[in-house]
Design a protein around this motif. Structure first.
Motif, PDB file in Angstrom:
ATOM      1  N   SER A  21       0.896  -1.290   0.082  1.00 11.63           N
ATOM      2  CA  SER A  21      -0.130   0.040  -0.245  1.00 11.63           C
ATOM      3  C   SER A  21       0.783   1.309  -0.118  1.00 11.63           C
ATOM      4  O   SER A  21       1.958   1.279   0.103  1.00 11.63           O
ATOM      5  CB  SER A  21      -0.910  -0.037   1.105  1.00 11.63           C
ATOM      6  OG  SER A  21      -0.062   0.171   2.463  1.00 11.63           O
ATOM      7  N   ASP A  22       0.250   2.457   0.015  1.00 10.74           N
ATOM      8  CA  ASP A  22       0.887   3.703  -0.048  1.00 10.74           C
ATOM      9  C   ASP A  22       1.190   4.069   1.393  1.00 10.74           C
ATOM     10  O   ASP A  22       1.287   5.361   1.953  1.00 10.74           O
ATOM     11  CB  ASP A  22       0.026   4.812  -0.776  1.00 10.74           C
ATOM     12  CG  ASP A  22       0.334   4.833  -2.068  1.00 10.74           C
ATOM     13  OD1 ASP A  22       1.492   4.302  -2.563  1.00 10.74           O
ATOM     14  OD2 ASP A  22      -0.599   5.234  -2.960  1.00 10.74           O
ATOM     15  N   ALA A  23       1.375   3.215   2.318  1.00 13.96           N
ATOM     16  CA  ALA A  23       1.625   3.268   3.692  1.00 13.96           C
ATOM     17  C   ALA A  23       3.016   3.769   3.770  1.00 13.96           C
ATOM     18  O   ALA A  23       4.096   3.469   2.929  1.00 13.96           O
ATOM     19  CB  ALA A  23       1.401   2.080   4.687  1.00 13.96           C
ATOM     20  N   MET A  24       3.461   4.495   4.848  1.00 16.15           N
ATOM     21  CA  MET A  24       5.052   5.128   4.957  1.00 16.15           C
ATOM     22  C   MET A  24       5.907   3.939   5.280  1.00 16.15           C
ATOM     23  O   MET A  24       5.381   2.797   5.622  1.00 16.15           O
ATOM     24  CB  MET A  24       5.073   6.153   5.992  1.00 16.15           C
ATOM     25  CG  MET A  24       4.638   5.403   7.539  1.00 16.15           C
ATOM     26  SD  MET A  24       4.668   6.920   8.554  1.00 16.15           S
ATOM     27  CE  MET A  24       4.831   6.109  10.171  1.00 16.15           C
ATOM     28  N   ASP A  25       7.032   4.239   4.964  1.00 20.37           N
ATOM     29  CA  ASP A  25       7.953   3.164   5.117  1.00 20.37           C
ATOM     30  C   ASP A  25       8.627   3.420   6.813  1.00 20.37           C
ATOM     31  O   ASP A  25       8.749   4.392   7.064  1.00 20.37           O
ATOM     32  CB  ASP A  25       9.352   3.347   4.470  1.00 20.37           C
ATOM     33  CG  ASP A  25       9.100   3.114   2.920  1.00 20.37           C
ATOM     34  OD1 ASP A  25       8.089   2.122   2.713  1.00 20.37           O
ATOM     35  OD2 ASP A  25       9.568   3.933   2.136  1.00 20.37           O
ATOM     36  N   ILE A  26       8.483   2.208   7.403  1.00 17.27           N
ATOM     37  CA  ILE A  26       8.911   2.608   8.990  1.00 17.27           C
ATOM     38  C   ILE A  26      10.146   1.110   9.047  1.00 17.27           C
ATOM     39  O   ILE A  26      10.168   0.367   8.586  1.00 17.27           O
ATOM     40  CB  ILE A  26       7.784   2.086  10.040  1.00 17.27           C
ATOM     41  CG1 ILE A  26       7.080   0.522   9.618  1.00 17.27           C
ATOM     42  CG2 ILE A  26       6.531   3.058   9.792  1.00 17.27           C
ATOM     43  CD1 ILE A  26       6.190   0.196  10.691  1.00 17.27           C
ATOM     44  N   GLU A  27      10.707   1.776  10.320  1.00 18.06           N
ATOM     45  CA  GLU A  27      11.989   0.760  10.736  1.00 18.06           C
ATOM     46  C   GLU A  27      11.368  -0.178  10.994  1.00 18.06           C
ATOM     47  O   GLU A  27      10.212  -0.543  11.695  1.00 18.06           O
ATOM     48  CB  GLU A  27      12.653   1.810  12.017  1.00 18.06           C
ATOM     49  CG  GLU A  27      13.207   2.781  11.695  1.00 18.06           C
ATOM     50  CD  GLU A  27      13.709   3.642  12.913  1.00 18.06           C
ATOM     51  OE1 GLU A  27      13.872   3.168  13.941  1.00 18.06           O
ATOM     52  OE2 GLU A  27      14.083   4.831  12.804  1.00 18.06           O
ATOM     53  N   HIS A  28      12.257  -1.417  11.192  1.00 20.69           N
ATOM     54  CA  HIS A  28      11.854  -2.781  11.297  1.00 20.69           C
ATOM     55  C   HIS A  28      11.722  -3.000  12.845  1.00 20.69           C
ATOM     56  O   HIS A  28      12.376  -2.371  13.770  1.00 20.69           O
ATOM     57  CB  HIS A  28      13.231  -3.810  10.860  1.00 20.69           C
ATOM     58  CG  HIS A  28      12.719  -5.263  10.828  1.00 20.69           C
ATOM     59  ND1 HIS A  28      11.727  -5.864  10.311  1.00 20.69           N
ATOM     60  CD2 HIS A  28      12.997  -6.181  11.650  1.00 20.69           C
ATOM     61  CE1 HIS A  28      11.557  -7.106  10.429  1.00 20.69           C
ATOM     62  NE2 HIS A  28      12.600  -7.170  11.297  1.00 20.69           N
ATOM     63  N   ASP A  29      10.567  -3.514  13.141  1.00 19.31           N
ATOM     64  CA  ASP A  29      10.110  -3.945  14.649  1.00 19.31           C
ATOM     65  C   ASP A  29      10.323  -2.905  15.616  1.00 19.31           C
ATOM     66  O   ASP A  29      10.624  -2.616  16.791  1.00 19.31           O
ATOM     67  CB  ASP A  29      11.081  -4.938  15.196  1.00 19.31           C
ATOM     68  CG  ASP A  29      10.908  -6.531  14.508  1.00 19.31           C
ATOM     69  OD1 ASP A  29       9.908  -6.774  13.984  1.00 19.31           O
ATOM     70  OD2 ASP A  29      11.775  -7.142  14.675  1.00 19.31           O
ATOM     71  N   VAL A  30       9.773  -1.577  14.951  1.00 17.14           N
ATOM     72  CA  VAL A  30       9.572  -0.361  15.953  1.00 17.14           C
ATOM     73  C   VAL A  30       8.548  -0.694  16.901  1.00 17.14           C
ATOM     74  O   VAL A  30       8.858  -0.102  18.001  1.00 17.14           O
ATOM     75  CB  VAL A  30       9.393   0.941  14.961  1.00 17.14           C
ATOM     76  CG1 VAL A  30       8.086   0.648  14.379  1.00 17.14           C
ATOM     77  CG2 VAL A  30       9.682   2.157  15.565  1.00 17.14           C
ATOM     78  N   PHE A  31       7.411  -1.440  16.832  1.00 16.72           N
ATOM     79  CA  PHE A  31       6.618  -1.382  17.734  1.00 16.72           C
ATOM     80  C   PHE A  31       6.893  -2.435  18.940  1.00 16.72           C
ATOM     81  O   PHE A  31       6.398  -2.469  19.886  1.00 16.72           O
ATOM     82  CB  PHE A  31       5.058  -1.710  17.062  1.00 16.72           C
ATOM     83  CG  PHE A  31       4.770  -0.799  16.015  1.00 16.72           C
ATOM     84  CD1 PHE A  31       4.410   0.688  16.498  1.00 16.72           C
ATOM     85  CD2 PHE A  31       4.433  -0.915  14.700  1.00 16.72           C
ATOM     86  CE1 PHE A  31       3.977   1.540  15.671  1.00 16.72           C
ATOM     87  CE2 PHE A  31       4.065  -0.147  13.834  1.00 16.72           C
ATOM     88  CZ  PHE A  31       3.991   1.256  14.201  1.00 16.72           C
ATOM     89  N   LYS A  32       7.807  -3.447  18.338  1.00 11.36           N
ATOM     90  CA  LYS A  32       8.129  -4.704  19.380  1.00 11.36           C
ATOM     91  C   LYS A  32       8.951  -4.143  20.441  1.00 11.36           C
ATOM     92  O   LYS A  32       9.024  -4.758  21.507  1.00 11.36           O
ATOM     93  CB  LYS A  32       8.377  -5.853  18.563  1.00 11.36           C
ATOM     94  CG  LYS A  32       7.055  -6.295  17.783  1.00 11.36           C
ATOM     95  CD  LYS A  32       7.668  -7.212  16.944  1.00 11.36           C
ATOM     96  CE  LYS A  32       6.716  -8.063  15.975  1.00 11.36           C
ATOM     97  NZ  LYS A  32       7.075  -9.108  15.174  1.00 11.36           N
ATOM     98  N   THR A  33       9.735  -3.386  20.317  1.00 18.75           N
ATOM     99  CA  THR A  33      10.798  -3.037  21.239  1.00 18.75           C
ATOM    100  C   THR A  33      10.741  -1.364  21.594  1.00 18.75           C
ATOM    101  O   THR A  33      10.453  -0.791  20.827  1.00 18.75           O
ATOM    102  CB  THR A  33      12.469  -3.313  20.609  1.00 18.75           C
ATOM    103  OG1 THR A  33      12.719  -2.459  19.422  1.00 18.75           O
ATOM    104  CG2 THR A  33      12.529  -4.840  20.320  1.00 18.75           C
TER     105      THR A  33
END
Length: 129
Positions: free
Chosen positions: A51-63
């Motif tokens: 989708s046109d969702a933004m690119d986020i850092e990997h596993d940002v929500f988990k740690t």
């Protein structure tokens, strides 16, 4: 003896049929089964990738803490070229998307951290808490 008159239609509620001749629900089930056979990944992963969702850092929500999550989302949303809305809208949308998709599987402590990250994100963008 009175006889009943047979009706000319087969049922009171006729089923609408598509091009394939099947009712819509069956066509959907068939398409869903074909998609499952091709891709064992979750649909939310597909949404995040295509989708046109933004690119986020990997596993940002988990740690990390609420502050680090908020800062990472702010960084990602301001740099991203794939977003449609404002940076604040995109960052908050991604955070809500993760919370909603985790649902009941999200531990209470982690949910509280993510809710705190929402407040920190509002502060980071200068919005009222």
């Amino acid at each position: 003896m009175a006889t009943r008159k047979k009706s000319t239609s087969k049922s009171k509620h006729p089923v609408s049929r598509g091009k394939s001749g099947r009712p819509p629900r069956q066509r959907h089930a068939q398409a869903h089964a074909a998609h499952r056979a091709k891709s064992p990944q979750k649909w939310s992963h597909h949404v995040m990738e295509t989708s046109d969702a933004m690119d986020i850092e990997h596993d940002v929500f988990k740690t990390g803490s609420a502050e680090s999550i908020a800062q990472s989302l702010k960084r990602s949303s301001t740099k991203s070229r794939r977003r449609k809305g404002t940076p604040f809208q995109s960052a908050m949308s991604m955070l809500n998307f993760y919370i909603n998709r985790a649902g009941r599987n999200l531990p209470k402590a982690r949910r509280d951290t993510l809710q705190q990250a929402k407040r920190k994100l509002r502060e980071a963008f200068g919005r009222a808490p």
